[in-house]
Scaffold this motif. Structure first.
Motif, PDB file in Angstrom:
ATOM      1  N   SER A  38       0.811  -1.219   0.000  1.00 13.64           N
ATOM      2  CA  SER A  38       0.000   0.000   0.000  1.00 13.64           C
ATOM      3  C   SER A  38       0.844   1.268   0.000  1.00 13.64           C
ATOM      4  CB  SER A  38      -0.965   0.010   1.181  1.00 13.64           C
ATOM      5  OG  SER A  38      -0.271   0.099   2.402  1.00 13.64           O
ATOM      6  N   VAL A  39       2.013   1.227   0.590  1.00 14.06           N
ATOM      7  CA  VAL A  39       2.863   2.421   0.619  1.00 14.06           C
ATOM      8  C   VAL A  39       3.285   2.792  -0.802  1.00 14.06           C
ATOM      9  CG1 VAL A  39       5.062   3.378   1.418  1.00 14.06           C
ATOM     10  CG2 VAL A  39       3.652   2.014   2.974  1.00 14.06           C
ATOM     11  N   THR A  40       3.658   1.796  -1.585  1.00 12.82           N
ATOM     12  CA  THR A  40       4.043   2.039  -2.978  1.00 12.82           C
ATOM     13  C   THR A  40       2.852   2.558  -3.775  1.00 12.82           C
ATOM     14  OG1 THR A  40       5.733   0.323  -2.883  1.00 12.82           O
ATOM     15  CG2 THR A  40       4.972   0.964  -5.070  1.00 12.82           C
ATOM     16  N   SER A  41       1.690   1.934  -3.583  1.00  7.86           N
ATOM     17  CA  SER A  41       0.486   2.363  -4.304  1.00  7.86           C
ATOM     18  C   SER A  41       0.097   3.789  -3.938  1.00  7.86           C
ATOM     19  CB  SER A  41      -0.681   1.422  -4.004  1.00  7.86           C
ATOM     20  OG  SER A  41      -0.407   0.128  -4.471  1.00  7.86           O
ATOM     21  N   GLN A  42       0.133   4.090  -2.663  1.00 10.70           N
ATOM     22  CA  GLN A  42      -0.232   5.435  -2.241  1.00 10.70           C
ATOM     23  C   GLN A  42       0.788   6.466  -2.721  1.00 10.70           C
ATOM     24  OE1 GLN A  42      -1.032   5.112   1.971  1.00 10.70           O
ATOM     25  NE2 GLN A  42      -3.091   4.354   1.609  1.00 10.70           N
ATOM     26  N   ALA A  43       2.041   6.084  -2.750  1.00  8.83           N
ATOM     27  CA  ALA A  43       3.068   6.991  -3.285  1.00  8.83           C
ATOM     28  C   ALA A  43       2.826   7.246  -4.770  1.00  8.83           C
ATOM     29  CB  ALA A  43       4.460   6.411  -3.055  1.00  8.83           C
ATOM     30  N   ALA A  44       2.466   6.194  -5.500  1.00  6.92           N
ATOM     31  CA  ALA A  44       2.195   6.344  -6.936  1.00  6.92           C
ATOM     32  C   ALA A  44       1.010   7.286  -7.163  1.00  6.92           C
ATOM     33  CB  ALA A  44       1.922   4.977  -7.556  1.00  6.92           C
ATOM     34  N   VAL A  45      -0.039   7.102  -6.390  1.00 12.74           N
ATOM     35  CA  VAL A  45      -1.213   7.972  -6.521  1.00 12.74           C
ATOM     36  C   VAL A  45      -0.843   9.411  -6.183  1.00 12.74           C
ATOM     37  CG1 VAL A  45      -3.493   8.485  -5.552  1.00 12.74           C
ATOM     38  CG2 VAL A  45      -2.891   6.130  -6.156  1.00 12.74           C
ATOM     39  N   ALA A  46      -0.053   9.604  -5.136  1.00 12.78           N
ATOM     40  CA  ALA A  46       0.344  10.954  -4.731  1.00 12.78           C
ATOM     41  C   ALA A  46       1.198  11.637  -5.803  1.00 12.78           C
ATOM     42  CB  ALA A  46       1.109  10.898  -3.413  1.00 12.78           C
ATOM     43  N   ILE A  47       2.016  10.872  -6.497  1.00  8.69           N
ATOM     44  CA  ILE A  47       2.874  11.449  -7.540  1.00  8.69           C
ATOM     45  C   ILE A  47       2.074  11.740  -8.808  1.00  8.69           C
ATOM     46  CG2 ILE A  47       4.799  10.926  -9.100  1.00  8.69           C
ATOM     47  CD1 ILE A  47       6.030   9.398  -6.665  1.00  8.69           C
ATOM     48  N   LEU A 114      11.279  11.393 -13.948  1.00  2.00           N
ATOM     49  CA  LEU A 114      12.042  12.459 -13.298  1.00  2.00           C
ATOM     50  C   LEU A 114      11.681  12.583 -11.824  1.00  2.00           C
ATOM     51  CD1 LEU A 114      11.682  15.225 -16.042  1.00  2.00           C
ATOM     52  CD2 LEU A 114      13.693  13.791 -15.594  1.00  2.00           C
ATOM     53  N   LEU A 115      10.527  12.084 -11.447  1.00  2.00           N
ATOM     54  CA  LEU A 115      10.013  12.271 -10.095  1.00  2.00           C
ATOM     55  C   LEU A 115      10.256  11.094  -9.160  1.00  2.00           C
ATOM     56  CD1 LEU A 115       6.561  13.846 -11.046  1.00  2.00           C
ATOM     57  CD2 LEU A 115       8.655  15.039 -10.364  1.00  2.00           C
ATOM     58  N   THR A 116      10.358   9.899  -9.714  1.00  3.59           N
ATOM     59  CA  THR A 116      10.483   8.715  -8.862  1.00  3.59           C
ATOM     60  C   THR A 116      11.138   7.582  -9.635  1.00  3.59           C
ATOM     61  OG1 THR A 116       9.269   7.291  -7.316  1.00  3.59           O
ATOM     62  CG2 THR A 116       8.195   7.751  -9.412  1.00  3.59           C
ATOM     63  N   GLY A 117      11.327   6.465  -8.962  1.00  3.15           N
ATOM     64  CA  GLY A 117      11.936   5.306  -9.595  1.00  3.15           C
ATOM     65  C   GLY A 117      11.443   4.022  -8.945  1.00  3.15           C
ATOM     66  N   GLY A 118      12.006   2.919  -9.367  1.00  3.97           N
ATOM     67  CA  GLY A 118      11.720   1.617  -8.764  1.00  3.97           C
ATOM     68  C   GLY A 118      10.273   1.192  -8.867  1.00  3.97           C
ATOM     69  N   ASP A 119       9.798   0.543  -7.799  1.00  2.00           N
ATOM     70  CA  ASP A 119       8.431   0.032  -7.763  1.00  2.00           C
ATOM     71  C   ASP A 119       7.406   1.157  -7.842  1.00  2.00           C
ATOM     72  OD1 ASP A 119       9.382  -2.547  -7.561  1.00  2.00           O
ATOM     73  OD2 ASP A 119       9.126  -2.662  -5.380  1.00  2.00           O
ATOM     74  N   THR A 120       7.729   2.287  -7.233  1.00  2.00           N
ATOM     75  CA  THR A 120       6.797   3.415  -7.265  1.00  2.00           C
ATOM     76  C   THR A 120       6.630   3.918  -8.691  1.00  2.00           C
ATOM     77  OG1 THR A 120       7.418   4.026  -5.020  1.00  2.00           O
ATOM     78  CG2 THR A 120       6.298   5.711  -6.328  1.00  2.00           C
TER      79      THR A 120
END
Length: 182
Positions: A38-47, A114-120
């Motif tokens: 959920s942390v990855t999913s929520q980070a993706a939504v936030a980005i 440019l904003l994130t990487g990896g699983d996110t």
């Protein structure tokens, strides 16, 4: 009707629609919080959210333009001009819709890199591609809303918005429970 009552009659449904949308976003966050990763999913939504909101804001601007020009034409009792302006709004919306869908599908993934990487990053790209499919529906709704509000009707768009948000919440719950993630 007093000026305050007139203002409230027009403004309250719009304010309610905004509250419903905010509740929708909170409910999505609730469902995401109950998933594995959920942390990855929520980070993706936030980005992704600011990018999608910027794209969708263009249609809000178009809707406001429709309200201004169509209500002015209707106020002048020029229904033919109002219809012509409506046709121009639909044409503009379709062009904007195609451009923003292409932008969202093909350019936004590079912005996300440019904003994130990896699983996110993987989750964000998946999520923005899913959200790209809502662009045509938002365009249709915003133009419809503009026409209705230009005619003084703020209630029907709120009813439609409430129905679509309820459907979206239900589909989100189903998709997340089925393991489809964001």
């Amino acid at each position: 009707m007093t000026p305050y009552k007139g203002l409230l009659v027009l403004a309250l449904p719009v304010m309610l629609a905004n509250l419903i949308k905010a509740a929708h976003d909170l409910i999505d966050t609730f469902f995401l919080g109950s998933t594995e990763g959920s942390v990855t999913s929520q980070a993706a939504v936030a980005i992704v959210s600011p990018l999608i909101n910027a794209v969708l804001a263009l249609f809000l601007g178009l809707s406001i333009g429709v309200i201004a020009v169509v209500s002015r034409a209707l106020g002048s009792d020029d229904k033919a001009r109002a219809r012509n302006l409506g046709g121009a709004a639909v044409t503009t919306g379709l062009i904007l819709c195609a451009a923003m869908t292409i932008f969202t599908l093909f350019v936004c993934p590079y912005i996300l890199r440019l904003l994130t990487g990896g699983d996110t990053l993987s989750a964000a790209i998946s999520y923005i591609r899913i959200r790209a499919f809502e662009i045509p529906a938002v365009m249709v709704y915003e133009i419809f809303r503009g026409f209705r509000q230009a005619q003084g009707d703020t209630k029907v768009p709120v009813i439609y918005s409430s129905i679509t948000v309820a459907l979206n919440i239900g589909l989100t719950a189903i998709m997340i429970r089925m393991g489809r993630g964001i």
